[in-house]
Each structure stands twice: as C-alpha cells, then as structure tokens.
Scaffold this motif. Structure first.
Motif, PDB file in Angstrom:
ATOM      1  N   LEU A 111      -0.693  -2.589  -6.855  1.00 21.79           N
ATOM      2  CA  LEU A 111      -1.065  -3.778  -7.640  1.00 21.79           C
ATOM      3  C   LEU A 111      -0.448  -3.729  -9.042  1.00 21.79           C
ATOM      4  CD1 LEU A 111      -4.831  -4.074  -6.631  1.00 21.79           C
ATOM      5  CD2 LEU A 111      -2.904  -5.338  -5.677  1.00 21.79           C
ATOM      6  N   GLY A 112       0.782  -3.224  -9.131  1.00 20.99           N
ATOM      7  CA  GLY A 112       1.485  -3.183 -10.399  1.00 20.99           C
ATOM      8  C   GLY A 112       1.100  -2.023 -11.293  1.00 20.99           C
ATOM      9  N   MET A 113       0.229  -1.148 -10.822  1.00 17.88           N
ATOM     10  CA  MET A 113      -0.195   0.002 -11.628  1.00 17.88           C
ATOM     11  C   MET A 113       0.236   1.280 -10.914  1.00 17.88           C
ATOM     12  SD  MET A 113      -4.078  -1.104 -12.680  1.00 17.88           S
ATOM     13  CE  MET A 113      -4.593  -1.065 -10.983  1.00 17.88           C
ATOM     14  N   GLN A 114       0.550   2.288 -11.704  1.00 16.07           N
ATOM     15  CA  GLN A 114       0.874   3.596 -11.145  1.00 16.07           C
ATOM     16  C   GLN A 114      -0.436   4.346 -10.904  1.00 16.07           C
ATOM     17  OE1 GLN A 114       3.572   3.927  -9.901  1.00 16.07           O
ATOM     18  NE2 GLN A 114       5.235   4.545 -11.230  1.00 16.07           N
ATOM     19  N   THR A 115      -0.653   4.718  -9.669  1.00 19.26           N
ATOM     20  CA  THR A 115      -1.846   5.483  -9.332  1.00 19.26           C
ATOM     21  C   THR A 115      -1.425   6.709  -8.524  1.00 19.26           C
ATOM     22  OG1 THR A 115      -2.182   4.191  -7.306  1.00 19.26           O
ATOM     23  CG2 THR A 115      -3.354   3.464  -9.264  1.00 19.26           C
ATOM     24  N   SER A 116      -2.243   7.714  -8.577  1.00 18.92           N
ATOM     25  CA  SER A 116      -1.938   8.914  -7.802  1.00 18.92           C
ATOM     26  C   SER A 116      -2.167   8.611  -6.324  1.00 18.92           C
ATOM     27  CB  SER A 116      -2.814  10.082  -8.247  1.00 18.92           C
ATOM     28  OG  SER A 116      -4.154   9.839  -7.896  1.00 18.92           O
ATOM     29  N   LYS A 117      -1.512   9.398  -5.493  1.00 18.55           N
ATOM     30  CA  LYS A 117      -1.639   9.170  -4.054  1.00 18.55           C
ATOM     31  C   LYS A 117      -3.075   9.380  -3.576  1.00 18.55           C
ATOM     32  CE  LYS A 117       3.022   9.887  -2.414  1.00 18.55           C
ATOM     33  NZ  LYS A 117       3.895  10.649  -1.532  1.00 18.55           N
ATOM     34  N   THR A 118      -3.766  10.341  -4.175  1.00 20.67           N
ATOM     35  CA  THR A 118      -5.147  10.575  -3.756  1.00 20.67           C
ATOM     36  C   THR A 118      -6.032   9.388  -4.117  1.00 20.67           C
ATOM     37  OG1 THR A 118      -5.522  11.806  -5.809  1.00 20.67           O
ATOM     38  CG2 THR A 118      -4.980  13.087  -3.862  1.00 20.67           C
ATOM     39  N   ALA A 119      -5.819   8.826  -5.325  1.00 24.74           N
ATOM     40  CA  ALA A 119      -6.595   7.644  -5.718  1.00 24.74           C
ATOM     41  C   ALA A 119      -6.254   6.467  -4.810  1.00 24.74           C
ATOM     42  CB  ALA A 119      -6.326   7.292  -7.177  1.00 24.74           C
ATOM     43  N   TYR A 120      -4.963   6.303  -4.507  1.00 23.85           N
ATOM     44  CA  TYR A 120      -4.532   5.224  -3.621  1.00 23.85           C
ATOM     45  C   TYR A 120      -5.167   5.393  -2.244  1.00 23.85           C
ATOM     46  CZ  TYR A 120      -1.511   2.408  -0.643  1.00 23.85           C
ATOM     47  OH  TYR A 120      -1.041   1.509   0.272  1.00 23.85           O
ATOM     48  N   ASN A 121      -5.114   6.628  -1.715  1.00 27.42           N
ATOM     49  CA  ASN A 121      -5.730   6.885  -0.406  1.00 27.42           C
ATOM     50  C   ASN A 121      -7.226   6.607  -0.441  1.00 27.42           C
ATOM     51  OD1 ASN A 121      -3.390   7.590   0.893  1.00 27.42           O
ATOM     52  ND2 ASN A 121      -3.599   9.774   0.490  1.00 27.42           N
ATOM     53  N   SER A 122      -7.877   6.999  -1.530  1.00 29.65           N
ATOM     54  CA  SER A 122      -9.316   6.740  -1.661  1.00 29.65           C
ATOM     55  C   SER A 122      -9.595   5.241  -1.660  1.00 29.65           C
ATOM     56  CB  SER A 122      -9.854   7.362  -2.944  1.00 29.65           C
ATOM     57  OG  SER A 122      -9.683   8.746  -2.925  1.00 29.65           O
ATOM     58  N   ILE A 123      -8.807   4.487  -2.418  1.00 33.41           N
ATOM     59  CA  ILE A 123      -8.992   3.029  -2.481  1.00 33.41           C
ATOM     60  C   ILE A 123      -8.767   2.408  -1.112  1.00 33.41           C
ATOM     61  CG2 ILE A 123      -8.025   0.889  -3.418  1.00 33.41           C
ATOM     62  CD1 ILE A 123      -7.448   2.465  -6.018  1.00 33.41           C
ATOM     63  N   VAL A 124      -7.662   2.792  -0.454  1.00 32.21           N
ATOM     64  CA  VAL A 124      -7.339   2.205   0.849  1.00 32.21           C
ATOM     65  C   VAL A 124      -8.431   2.530   1.867  1.00 32.21           C
ATOM     66  CG1 VAL A 124      -5.733   2.375   2.797  1.00 32.21           C
ATOM     67  CG2 VAL A 124      -4.853   2.098   0.479  1.00 32.21           C
ATOM     68  N   TRP A 125      -8.877   3.794   1.911  1.00 23.67           N
ATOM     69  CA  TRP A 125      -9.907   4.153   2.884  1.00 23.67           C
ATOM     70  C   TRP A 125     -11.244   3.499   2.558  1.00 23.67           C
ATOM     71  CZ3 TRP A 125      -9.042   5.478   7.543  1.00 23.67           C
ATOM     72  CH2 TRP A 125      -7.864   6.127   7.876  1.00 23.67           C
ATOM     73  N   THR A 126     -11.540   3.338   1.279  1.00 19.30           N
ATOM     74  CA  THR A 126     -12.763   2.632   0.902  1.00 19.30           C
ATOM     75  C   THR A 126     -12.712   1.190   1.380  1.00 19.30           C
ATOM     76  OG1 THR A 126     -13.010   4.052  -1.039  1.00 19.30           O
ATOM     77  CG2 THR A 126     -14.234   1.988  -1.042  1.00 19.30           C
ATOM     78  N   VAL A 127     -11.555   0.536   1.168  1.00 15.98           N
ATOM     79  CA  VAL A 127     -11.392  -0.851   1.618  1.00 15.98           C
ATOM     80  C   VAL A 127     -11.488  -0.928   3.141  1.00 15.98           C
ATOM     81  CG1 VAL A 127      -9.720  -2.748   1.782  1.00 15.98           C
ATOM     82  CG2 VAL A 127     -10.098  -1.612  -0.407  1.00 15.98           C
ATOM     83  N   ILE A 128     -10.826   0.012   3.838  1.00 16.28           N
ATOM     84  CA  ILE A 128     -10.873   0.005   5.303  1.00 16.28           C
ATOM     85  C   ILE A 128     -12.302   0.200   5.796  1.00 16.28           C
ATOM     86  CG2 ILE A 128     -10.219   1.350   7.352  1.00 16.28           C
ATOM     87  CD1 ILE A 128      -7.478   1.774   6.022  1.00 16.28           C
ATOM     88  N   ILE A 129     -13.019   1.145   5.211  1.00 17.50           N
ATOM     89  CA  ILE A 129     -14.409   1.394   5.627  1.00 17.50           C
ATOM     90  C   ILE A 129     -15.277   0.188   5.320  1.00 17.50           C
ATOM     91  CG2 ILE A 129     -16.455   2.795   5.111  1.00 17.50           C
ATOM     92  CD1 ILE A 129     -14.530   5.207   4.823  1.00 17.50           C
ATOM     93  N   LEU A 130     -15.094  -0.396   4.141  1.00 18.51           N
ATOM     94  CA  LEU A 130     -15.868  -1.583   3.756  1.00 18.51           C
ATOM     95  C   LEU A 130     -15.582  -2.741   4.703  1.00 18.51           C
ATOM     96  CD1 LEU A 130     -17.825  -2.732   1.650  1.00 18.51           C
ATOM     97  CD2 LEU A 130     -15.839  -3.440   0.323  1.00 18.51           C
ATOM     98  N   LEU A 131     -14.308  -2.990   5.003  1.00 17.58           N
ATOM     99  CA  LEU A 131     -13.954  -4.064   5.936  1.00 17.58           C
ATOM    100  C   LEU A 131     -14.486  -3.775   7.340  1.00 17.58           C
ATOM    101  CD1 LEU A 131     -10.304  -4.933   4.840  1.00 17.58           C
ATOM    102  CD2 LEU A 131     -12.371  -6.285   4.472  1.00 17.58           C
ATOM    103  N   SER A 132     -14.461  -2.503   7.735  1.00 14.76           N
ATOM    104  CA  SER A 132     -15.013  -2.140   9.051  1.00 14.76           C
ATOM    105  C   SER A 132     -16.514  -2.404   9.092  1.00 14.76           C
ATOM    106  CB  SER A 132     -14.742  -0.673   9.360  1.00 14.76           C
ATOM    107  OG  SER A 132     -13.371  -0.417   9.425  1.00 14.76           O
ATOM    108  N   LEU A 133     -17.219  -2.038   8.012  1.00 14.99           N
ATOM    109  CA  LEU A 133     -18.661  -2.302   7.955  1.00 14.99           C
ATOM    110  C   LEU A 133     -18.946  -3.801   8.011  1.00 14.99           C
ATOM    111  CD1 LEU A 133     -19.828   0.316   5.300  1.00 14.99           C
ATOM    112  CD2 LEU A 133     -20.277   0.328   7.769  1.00 14.99           C
ATOM    113  N   ILE A 134     -18.152  -4.580   7.271  1.00 18.61           N
ATOM    114  CA  ILE A 134     -18.329  -6.043   7.293  1.00 18.61           C
ATOM    115  C   ILE A 134     -18.040  -6.581   8.685  1.00 18.61           C
ATOM    116  CG2 ILE A 134     -17.373  -8.211   6.411  1.00 18.61           C
ATOM    117  CD1 ILE A 134     -17.007  -6.771   3.711  1.00 18.61           C
TER     118      ILE A 134
END
Length: 189
Positions: A111-134
């Motif tokens: 999203l235009g920001m530099q983030t570490s891979k671990t933070a990116y992975n955390s964000i992506v997995w959080t979104v995936i888990i949240l979307l799966s729950l929804i």
C-alpha cells in the motif's frame, strides 16, 4: 599478497645472511682478521690503517645494504598498509551494500509503504483469517436462513393443505346448508 611479500623478503634475508656467513669475508671474520693481524704494543693493539680503512669501508657498505633493504621493506610495508586500508574501505562499503540489500530483501512495498516481510505476512494472514471468519459466518447465516426458509415453506405447504381442506369442508358445509335450505324452502312451499 602482504604475507607473500613478507615471506619473500624473509627468505631473501635468510639467503643473504647464510651466503655472507658462508664466505670468509663476513664483518665478524674481518674484525677477527684485523685483530689477529694487528701487532701488540704494551697493552695496546696496533692496527694497520689500510686494514682499518678496509674494515670501515666494508662495515659501512654492509650498513648501507641493510639500510637500503630496510628502506625497501618499509616502502613495501607502507604500500601494503595503503592496500590494506583500501581493502578495508572496500569491505566496509561492501558490508553497507549488503545491509541495504538485506533490508530490501526483508522489506516489501505494501500500500505504498515499506513494511517488513513478517509484518506483511502478519497483515495478510490476519486479513485471510478475518475474511475466512466472515465467510464462515455468512455460510452459517445462509444455511440457517435456508433452513428457516425450508421450514417456513413446509409449514406454508401444510397450512395451504389445511386451508384447502378447510375450504373444501366449508364448501361442502355450505352446499349441505344450501341443500337443507332448499329442502326447507321446498317443504314450506
């Protein structure tokens, strides 16, 4: 390269030292020879000026050779120190480039920001888990609503059947009443 030059200089000195010591004309031998050829006078030694001058000349020549060798070694040492400092500078630059490369390797643009891979992975997995729950929530709601709809349709069908039965009975009752009424009317006429 530095060690190679040092080894070659060391070997050169060893060879020259052994070469000089094997000949009879070493400084020590020359001093001994001048001492032995000198004459005694009371408790003094009388030395020929030519022998003394020759010894002096040979000593100064040897000192000059050692000085030149020392100057050459110091020059080589200085050039090797300069080369070593250049190598250390290159190493520092290479280490800095490596750190930058590792940082780029461990970061990702999100999203235009530099983030570490671990933070990116955390964000992506959080979104995936949240979307799966929804998704599971909506699937549950859909199944629940579908079940309610089926139950409601079943009840509606039962009510329609009951209503149809009730209507037929009511129609039959009405027809019977109409017949009775007609029969009564015909009786009274």
């Amino acid at each position: 390269m530095l060690q190679k030059d040092i080894y070659s200089i060391f070997i050169l000195l060893l060879v020259s030292t052994f070469g000089i010591s094997q000949t009879e004309n070493t400084l020590e031998n020359q001093f001994d020879e001048v001492y032995n050829r000198s004459n005694n006078y009371q408790e003094f030694k009388v030395v020929k000026k030519t022998d003394l001058n020759s010894l002096k000349k040979n000593t100064l020549d040897s000192i000059e050779v050692y000085k030149n060798a020392l100057v050459q070694m110091q020059g080589e040492l200085e050039s090797q120190q300069i080369e070593l400092s250049l190598i250390q500078t290159n190493l520092t630059e290479t280490n800095e480039k490596l750190l930058v490369a590792e940082q780029r390797e461990n970061e990702i643009s999100f999203l235009g920001m530099q983030t570490s891979k671990t933070a990116y992975n955390s964000i992506v997995w959080t979104v995936i888990i949240l979307l799966s729950l929804i998704l599971f929530f909506f699937i549950y709601k859909f199944k629940n609503s579908n079940q309610v709809t089926r139950d409601t349709k079943t009840k509606l069908d039962e009510l329609e059947k009951e209503f149809e039965l009730h209507r037929q009975r009511a129609l039959e009752r009405e027809q019977q009443l109409n017949r009775k009424l007609l029969d009564e009317v015909n009786k009274h006429k």
